[in-house]
Design an enzyme around this catalytic site. Structure first.
Site, mmCIF file in Angstrom:
data_model
loop_
_atom_site.group_PDB
_atom_site.id
_atom_site.type_symbol
_atom_site.label_atom_id
_atom_site.label_comp_id
_atom_site.label_asym_id
_atom_site.label_seq_id
_atom_site.Cartn_x
_atom_site.Cartn_y
_atom_site.Cartn_z
ATOM 1 N N VAL A 172 0.836 -1.208 0.000
ATOM 2 C CA VAL A 172 0.000 0.000 0.000
ATOM 3 C C VAL A 172 0.872 1.260 0.000
ATOM 4 C CG1 VAL A 172 -1.830 1.272 1.186
ATOM 5 C CG2 VAL A 172 -1.862 -1.226 1.182
ATOM 6 N N LYS A 204 -13.598 -5.508 9.349
ATOM 7 C CA LYS A 204 -14.200 -4.496 8.484
ATOM 8 C C LYS A 204 -15.661 -4.259 8.847
ATOM 9 C CE LYS A 204 -10.977 -5.708 4.827
ATOM 10 N NZ LYS A 204 -10.779 -6.652 3.706
ATOM 11 N N GLY A 240 -5.349 -4.474 -2.825
ATOM 12 C CA GLY A 240 -4.413 -4.229 -3.919
ATOM 13 C C GLY A 240 -3.705 -2.908 -3.766
ATOM 14 N N ASP A 246 -10.677 -11.252 8.928
ATOM 15 C CA ASP A 246 -10.447 -10.010 8.204
ATOM 16 C C ASP A 246 -11.779 -9.299 7.930
ATOM 17 O OD1 ASP A 246 -8.703 -8.314 6.211
ATOM 18 O OD2 ASP A 246 -10.394 -9.040 5.023
ATOM 19 N N GLY A 267 -10.979 -1.535 0.894
ATOM 20 C CA GLY A 267 -9.940 -0.983 0.013
ATOM 21 C C GLY A 267 -10.348 0.273 -0.723
#
Lengths: 432, 432
Positions: free
Chosen positions: A21, A211, A308, A207, A140
């Site tokens: 990132v 979130k 990503g 994960d 993301g």
């Protein structure tokens, strides 16, 4: 703007971390130089980059910016924004708190940290009159936090459901579309770099749980932390379950589910059967999406890349630009913590769900009556029963229940497992 | 916040118009009283409502707020925000300009006005150091303007494609799923109140054209106005076209399409064949969605209700809350016009598209060779040809082209129409 306000012509930032990132953010800041000057009237300068090792080769990175000394960054009054993209709880937490106490604005992509210490960090930001933004920490590149805090702020949000883990969505897509087994699909995901060497956090729903905790907090204006979230992964999903999903015009998705009910917040992550007409059903491969229901907006959905280098950097960059605008207009802290309620979290045992059950039973008279009685005794009402693949001695039953409390179903299953003619309960999947 | 800044404890607003959207905003402001005080630290008070007729019965509305005198609202310094939900160009335009000149912030849902006079209004807002927000003008309740201006601000956006008219999406869904004709589906849409008595603006793509002009302006940082948008409606779509779409694993959607290319902005509204795997393909009924491609975020999509009392009011309310936050932090005008480029608009004749063509021809040797030659002469290359339903004297040909410039195809069709053996060119639909 009042006359006495002076706009900056250069805003200096420090990058903490230069992994995937961080590299994306580095690239994007350079790529968007002209935009910054024209939209916020200031140049954005990466002034320092905190890395673990100064010796590592980092092609394309200006080595003179690198430092392994956090105190140097912290003490530098010229640095106005700290961008934390290291991940993990410590030292990220301490550094962010230090930065906020020192009056530096912070942008982070760190979901673990925000899901656990969100309140502490937002409180520190408020005390320091600083911005603390974390759009990249959920889904993301997909804009979701700002839409919830601003665009949909006029709504009472009752439901947030998200496909917020790309790895598991890729695996389930491969199982569904290419008839792969879970193991084959996981291997493929690892090969493509979607899954990490230890895929536990992804495939067990941890994960996604972090979130959904963050999203529920913002949507319902009440703090939800990771430990409030019931989590269940996709490792038990079989090709046979996928085949039944198709037969029922459905798909199986790992969903982060949060409801704001009269009796408290329900929050969990688990695989669900989802009718193919639901907007989330067509979210394929490693894409993510968050579905929201509000009393005014009705249904809304936000779709895109949940991970990503550049998609995540896109979200970080949006936050940086917002902080820079706040600096220029002297209004940092304009949008801070919006958790002004203290709603209870419902015990997951009391949450109601529909269930899809697959069980192997002895092919003899009275078995279904027996199962129906046990369910009835535990207040589980049955919506559908289909008998499949009856062999000489054995039959497969597929049962779909109405909405029942988790603990009623659990109790019923406990009793069923003790009955001789019930050979195996091989699947138990919730249905949306 | 600096010490000398004082927060308001009451923010007074005027509502211009009390039709569908105005009523929704009225309801929502009352419903969200507690939220306003807790998120922005001030009460939001509807202080005046401008209506055309004071005599009309308006159940549930506090009649003492009604006025038919705009000058009274304009002159009232207590009113800080004007919410324009009348629609149409005049008198909305003059009133908004008056309000901005008087230092009042403006929130509007008026797409016609923003698509045509956006620059004038944003300039007036900037001159008056006021907020001018219009999230509701595009795709109703769906957050799209703020995501583009803030969340995705770090991107170079190359593509915006939207299903931004609910009426036509409903009609096309009914044609596709229930095999209705266009006329039947339109009648059903009218019956349900989705289509207006005169459905021209919807079915001819004009409404969508206004929305795509606004979105393209924001996405590409360069002004696009309604007259720049090529528009083509759905009135010529037949059941036969829908059947072919199904055969090609596609749907037909009315899309607002905007591309930022090296040679200028391409912008239009027209029906397109869209593969069923595209995220927009699963947007059904009267739902809207906007698909965006950016260099960092990759693909993203925003889905929801594009119209209706409360969904549109949701977007208006999000804007009002943002203006109120800006008032509290003394930073109005923080995000204004972001069109800092002046990109050319490409002549639509030069835009490249793939085409799906259906034509009736004489069933005789040499016809296909003749068609292929005409296409070849005009630089149109053919990707697929399927001959269907050959009767004794007549055959139906379905031709799909590669990407060709609009004028090349137009010229080729002109020549084909003059050929004896070509009886009719019955469909011409672009393919995504």
């Amino acid at each position: 703007m009042e006359e006495n306000k002076i706009k900056e012509n250069k805003i200096k930032v420090a990058l903490l971390g230069l992994g995937t990132v961080g590299t994306g953010v580095y690239k994007l800041i350079h790529r968007r130089g002209d935009v910054m000057e024209r939209t916020i009237g200031a140049e954005l300068e990466i002034f320092r980059i905190l890395v673990h090792s100064l010796k590592k080769e980092r092609p394309g990175i200006d080595a003179s910016l690198l430092t392994d000394n956090w105190q140097e960054i912290l003490a530098d009054d010229e640095i106005q924004i700290v961008i934390e993209v290291m991940g993990g709880i410590e030292p990220a937490r301490t550094m962010i708190l230090d930065a906020l106490h020192a009056g530096k604005h912070v942008v982070t992509a760190n979901k673990d940290l925000v899901a656990e210490y969100g309140k502490e960090l937002l409180d520190a930001a408020e005390a320091g009159k600083c911005d603390f933004l974390f759009e990249a920490a959920v889904a993301g590149g997909i804009p979701i936090i700002r839409p919830l805090k601003q665009c949909l702020a006029g709504n009472e949000i009752s439901e947030v459901i998200g496909i917020v883990n790309g790895t598991t969505n890729y695996i389930l897509t491969k199982m569904f579309e290419d008839n792969m087994s879970f193991e084959e699909a996981l291997a493929k995901a690892t090969e493509l770099g979607y899954a990490e060497a230890d895929p536990t956090a992804d495939v067990e729903g941890l994960d996604a749980g972090r979130k959904v905790a963050i999203m529920a907090s913002i949507a319902f204006h009440s703090r939800v932390v990771f430990k409030d979230v019931y989590t269940e992964g996709i490792t038990k999903i079989t090709s046979k379950d996928i085949a039944y999903a198709k037969e029922f015009d459905s798909v199986i998705k790992l969903l982060g589910v949060a409801h704001n009910t009269e009796n408290g917040i329900e929050v969990g992550v688990y695989p669900m059967l989802l009718n193919k007409d639901h907007p989330l059903a067509s979210v394929r491969d490693s894409f993510n999406a968050v579905f929201v229901h509000g009393d005014a907006v009705d249904d809304a959905m936000f779709y895109g890349r949940g991970a990503g280098e550049l998609p995540t950097a896109s979200a970080v960059m949006g936050d940086i630009i917002d902080v820079a605008r706040d600096i220029q207009y002297h209004c940092n802290g304009r949008i801070s913590c919006t958790c002004y309620k203290e709603l209870p979290i419902k015990d997951f045992d009391d949450v109601k769900n529909k269930f899809f059950l697959r069980m192997q039973v002895k092919n003899q008279p009275g078995v279904l009556a027996c199962i129906a009685k046990v369910f009835g005794d535990h207040k589980v009402s049955i919506a559908r029963v289909v008998q499949k693949h009856a062999k000489e001695n054995e039959a497969e039953l597929v049962i779909v229940t109405d909405k029942v409390k988790e603990y009623h179903l659990k109790d019923a299953l406990g009793e069923l497992r003790g009955i001789d003619s019930i050979l195996d309960i091989s699947s138990l999947i919730r249905e949306y």
